[in-house]
Design a protein around this motif. Sequence first.
Motif, PDB file in Angstrom:
ATOM      1  N   CYS A   1       1.862  -2.034  -7.679  1.00 44.63           N
ATOM      2  CA  CYS A   1       1.421  -1.856  -6.269  1.00 44.63           C
ATOM      3  C   CYS A   1       0.534  -3.029  -5.693  1.00 44.63           C
ATOM      4  O   CYS A   1       0.392  -3.291  -4.646  1.00 44.63           O
ATOM      5  N   PHE A   2       0.153  -4.118  -6.547  1.00 38.85           N
ATOM      6  CA  PHE A   2      -0.531  -5.416  -6.470  1.00 38.85           C
ATOM      7  C   PHE A   2      -0.200  -6.311  -7.298  1.00 38.85           C
ATOM      8  O   PHE A   2       0.078  -5.958  -8.415  1.00 38.85           O
TER       9      PHE A   2
ATOM     10  N   GLU B   1      -6.126  -6.369   6.208  1.00 42.08           N
ATOM     11  CA  GLU B   1      -7.185  -5.366   6.067  1.00 42.08           C
ATOM     12  C   GLU B   1      -6.512  -3.853   5.575  1.00 42.08           C
ATOM     13  O   GLU B   1      -7.234  -3.300   5.019  1.00 42.08           O
ATOM     14  N   ALA B   2      -5.315  -3.539   6.342  1.00 48.26           N
ATOM     15  CA  ALA B   2      -4.895  -2.384   6.047  1.00 48.26           C
ATOM     16  C   ALA B   2      -4.772  -2.217   4.438  1.00 48.26           C
ATOM     17  O   ALA B   2      -4.799  -0.982   3.985  1.00 48.26           O
ATOM     18  N   GLU B   3      -3.887  -3.299   3.936  1.00 51.19           N
ATOM     19  CA  GLU B   3      -3.931  -3.111   2.384  1.00 51.19           C
ATOM     20  C   GLU B   3      -5.115  -3.055   1.597  1.00 51.19           C
ATOM     21  O   GLU B   3      -5.035  -2.320   0.626  1.00 51.19           O
TER      22      GLU B   3
ATOM     23  N   ALA C   1      -9.156   1.495 -14.265  1.00 52.36           N
ATOM     24  CA  ALA C   1      -8.729   0.214 -14.541  1.00 52.36           C
ATOM     25  C   ALA C   1      -8.057  -0.409 -13.315  1.00 52.36           C
ATOM     26  O   ALA C   1      -8.144  -1.779 -13.151  1.00 52.36           O
ATOM     27  N   ILE C   2      -7.554   0.100 -12.457  1.00 53.07           N
ATOM     28  CA  ILE C   2      -6.939  -0.540 -11.256  1.00 53.07           C
ATOM     29  C   ILE C   2      -8.159  -1.075 -10.322  1.00 53.07           C
ATOM     30  O   ILE C   2      -7.731  -2.210 -10.046  1.00 53.07           O
ATOM     31  N   ALA C   3      -9.250  -0.808 -10.429  1.00 55.90           N
ATOM     32  CA  ALA C   3     -10.457  -1.168  -9.863  1.00 55.90           C
ATOM     33  C   ALA C   3     -10.809  -2.658 -10.244  1.00 55.90           C
ATOM     34  O   ALA C   3     -11.311  -3.737  -9.794  1.00 55.90           O
TER      35      ALA C   3
END
Length: 323
Positions: A96-97, A187-189, A268-270
């Motif tokens: 996702c990123f 910003e939206a992402e 973990a994602i953070a």
Amino acid sequence: MEFVRTTVIRGLLNGGRAGNRYIWTAVARRQPEVMERNGMSSAVMQWRRMLSSGGGAEAQVKEKKEEKKDMVMSSYWGISRPKITREDGTEWPWNCFMPWETYQTDLSIDLKKHHVPRTFLDKFAYRTVKILRVPTDIFFQRRYGCRAMMLETVAAVPGMVGGMLLHLKSLRKLQQSGGWIKALLEEAENERMHLMTMVELVQPKWYERLLVLTVQGVFFNSFFVLYVLSPKLAHRIVGYLEEEAIHSYTEFLKDIDSGAIENVPAPAIAIDYWRLPKDATLKDVITVIRADEAHHRDVNHFASDIQVQGKELREAPAPLGYH
């Protein structure tokens, strides 16, 4: 016939599939002429093959699943994801990123900045946001995890709507956007990643998910119409919404400090998205999210100010990378 009877009895005693296999195999070997005369030879051979592979069917299915999981998707079009690793050499786990989309939030930003409403549009925007906060306070009270999840489903809409409409405007008028399309989509992402993080921390109940669907449907369409009619009002409303978000996350941090909310380890994602230390906690996550909201506050008030002055967004530098 005595042999056949004996074989049938043995098969029944063995029971089930193994017994059937024993019967047909024995009959086919000892009396092939009987099988051929009754036109059953080929059928038995097929039956034997099926039975011989049947025992390992589950293993084969499991093996195929493992192969599919490990298989790298290839395409006639030559599209494939290169091997991506973290700085320490470990495999990058997110689709996702990507690592180059991560960043460290500027925590030195002024959290207390407030745009004082002076014009009619400013006052209308400010009062609208204050009114919208009332049902939120009633429904969520001090359940700030659920409140944050709902807040982010709304906060991720304006940037997407603004970016989309500026994109269409750029196509219609055959002119550059000054980078504002990308800035609003960033910003939206960023807001969407806030939501993905909160979902890891808060497991929403069914009625909260239903509320998300309802609120998003209403807010998206309302904001779309508002942005078409008055972009400067739309950006001002978002600026005030972000001010409220800063206040909500500040209260969230107070409850963490007081022990009302457990300071659990950061998901973990953070850790990967904000480049947090491995031992980061919920407090660290909320701190960087609050800083992001302060940056969005500044961007939207800035966008509204540009248009209040009678200019278009493309005439001012877009705050790219300004999370």
